[in-house]
Write a protein that holds these residues in place. Sequence first.
Motif, mmCIF file in Angstrom:
data_model
loop_
_atom_site.group_PDB
_atom_site.id
_atom_site.type_symbol
_atom_site.label_atom_id
_atom_site.label_comp_id
_atom_site.label_asym_id
_atom_site.label_seq_id
_atom_site.Cartn_x
_atom_site.Cartn_y
_atom_site.Cartn_z
ATOM 1 N N VAL A 57 0.856 -1.190 0.000
ATOM 2 C CA VAL A 57 0.000 0.000 0.000
ATOM 3 C C VAL A 57 0.892 1.241 0.000
ATOM 4 C CG1 VAL A 57 -1.865 1.221 1.167
ATOM 5 C CG2 VAL A 57 -1.789 -1.291 1.226
ATOM 6 N N ILE A 58 0.643 2.109 -0.982
ATOM 7 C CA ILE A 58 1.482 3.294 -1.197
ATOM 8 C C ILE A 58 0.612 4.553 -1.237
ATOM 9 C CG2 ILE A 58 3.276 2.002 -2.400
ATOM 10 C CD1 ILE A 58 1.996 3.043 -5.056
ATOM 11 N N ASN A 59 1.246 5.702 -1.345
ATOM 12 C CA ASN A 59 0.471 6.943 -1.408
ATOM 13 C C ASN A 59 0.064 7.268 -2.849
ATOM 14 O OD1 ASN A 59 2.619 8.426 -2.658
ATOM 15 N ND2 ASN A 59 3.445 8.988 -0.671
ATOM 16 N N SER A 60 -0.721 8.324 -2.994
ATOM 17 C CA SER A 60 -1.274 8.689 -4.305
ATOM 18 C C SER A 60 -0.214 9.174 -5.292
ATOM 19 C CB SER A 60 -2.349 9.768 -4.137
ATOM 20 O OG SER A 60 -1.786 10.940 -3.576
ATOM 21 N N GLN A 61 0.965 9.500 -4.802
ATOM 22 C CA GLN A 61 2.058 9.937 -5.675
ATOM 23 C C GLN A 61 2.869 8.759 -6.201
ATOM 24 O OE1 GLN A 61 4.219 12.530 -3.082
ATOM 25 N NE2 GLN A 61 2.775 14.210 -3.319
ATOM 26 N N GLY A 62 2.482 7.539 -5.795
ATOM 27 C CA GLY A 62 3.223 6.356 -6.220
ATOM 28 C C GLY A 62 4.492 6.145 -5.416
ATOM 29 N N LYS A 63 4.495 6.651 -4.187
ATOM 30 C CA LYS A 63 5.669 6.550 -3.329
ATOM 31 C C LYS A 63 5.312 5.905 -1.991
ATOM 32 C CE LYS A 63 8.018 10.644 -5.130
ATOM 33 N NZ LYS A 63 8.649 11.919 -4.758
ATOM 34 N N ILE A 64 6.329 5.528 -1.281
ATOM 35 C CA ILE A 64 6.174 4.996 0.077
ATOM 36 C C ILE A 64 5.968 6.176 1.022
ATOM 37 C CG2 ILE A 64 7.455 3.887 1.947
ATOM 38 C CD1 ILE A 64 8.788 2.129 -0.240
ATOM 39 N N SER A 65 4.969 6.068 1.888
ATOM 40 C CA SER A 65 4.685 7.154 2.841
ATOM 41 C C SER A 65 5.542 7.082 4.085
ATOM 42 C CB SER A 65 3.212 7.119 3.262
ATOM 43 O OG SER A 65 2.395 7.463 2.175
ATOM 44 N N LEU A 66 5.951 5.900 4.476
ATOM 45 C CA LEU A 66 6.748 5.736 5.688
ATOM 46 C C LEU A 66 8.142 6.324 5.497
ATOM 47 C CD1 LEU A 66 5.836 2.026 6.505
ATOM 48 C CD2 LEU A 66 4.912 4.090 7.581
ATOM 49 N N SER A 67 8.714 6.814 6.577
ATOM 50 C CA SER A 67 10.069 7.359 6.500
ATOM 51 C C SER A 67 11.017 6.500 7.328
ATOM 52 C CB SER A 67 10.074 8.803 7.012
ATOM 53 O OG SER A 67 9.630 8.839 8.353
ATOM 54 N N GLY A 68 12.270 6.809 7.239
ATOM 55 C CA GLY A 68 13.281 6.134 8.048
ATOM 56 C C GLY A 68 13.401 4.649 7.763
ATOM 57 N N GLU A 69 13.716 3.902 8.813
ATOM 58 C CA GLU A 69 13.934 2.460 8.671
ATOM 59 C C GLU A 69 12.694 1.732 8.191
ATOM 60 O OE1 GLU A 69 15.738 0.526 12.029
ATOM 61 O OE2 GLU A 69 17.168 2.160 12.309
ATOM 62 N N ALA A 70 11.517 2.168 8.645
ATOM 63 C CA ALA A 70 10.269 1.516 8.229
ATOM 64 C C ALA A 70 10.057 1.676 6.722
ATOM 65 C CB ALA A 70 9.084 2.086 8.998
ATOM 66 N N GLY A 71 10.314 2.872 6.206
ATOM 67 C CA GLY A 71 10.191 3.110 4.774
ATOM 68 C C GLY A 71 11.210 2.317 3.975
ATOM 69 N N GLN A 72 12.425 2.229 4.476
ATOM 70 C CA GLN A 72 13.455 1.439 3.811
ATOM 71 C C GLN A 72 13.093 -0.039 3.800
ATOM 72 O OE1 GLN A 72 15.988 2.558 1.968
ATOM 73 N NE2 GLN A 72 16.427 0.441 1.446
ATOM 74 N N PHE A 73 12.544 -0.527 4.910
ATOM 75 C CA PHE A 73 12.110 -1.926 4.996
ATOM 76 C C PHE A 73 10.993 -2.200 3.990
ATOM 77 C CE2 PHE A 73 9.432 -5.208 7.192
ATOM 78 C CZ PHE A 73 10.296 -6.275 6.995
ATOM 79 N N GLN A 74 10.040 -1.267 3.875
ATOM 80 C CA GLN A 74 8.953 -1.432 2.903
ATOM 81 C C GLN A 74 9.514 -1.472 1.485
ATOM 82 O OE1 GLN A 74 5.881 1.581 3.046
ATOM 83 N NE2 GLN A 74 4.588 0.484 1.587
#
Length: 113
Positions: A57-74
């Motif tokens: 699940v991603i945001n409307s811009q086609g990007k990952i919304s999570l930041s930091g380690e969580a975003g990198q893990f995603q």
Amino acid sequence: MNDYTKKVIKIIKSIPSGKTMSYGDIAKTAGKNRGAREVSRILHSCSEKYGLPWHRVINSQGKISLSGEAGQFQREMLEQEGIRFDKNGKINEVYINKGRDSNANKERRKKRS
């Protein structure tokens, strides 16, 4: 659990490996045109309990919304499924599932213009 939450969970579970879907497109497919924040809440509260593929699940811009380690893990999880990102962190359109109602919504917008 209400019907909308059940629909959202079902939709998230149906996102296949190697594909993603935005919060907003999940909401629209489940019947709420402006329910992206509610999808986020459902995803956060139900992912572990229902084994949801939250990373798809991603945001409307086609990007990952999570930041930091969580975003990198995603991102790593998505890359393991074959999903590719551009230099700005945007997922290639070929990996984004727009949901059941997206074509109908596009036609309605064209008619309004």
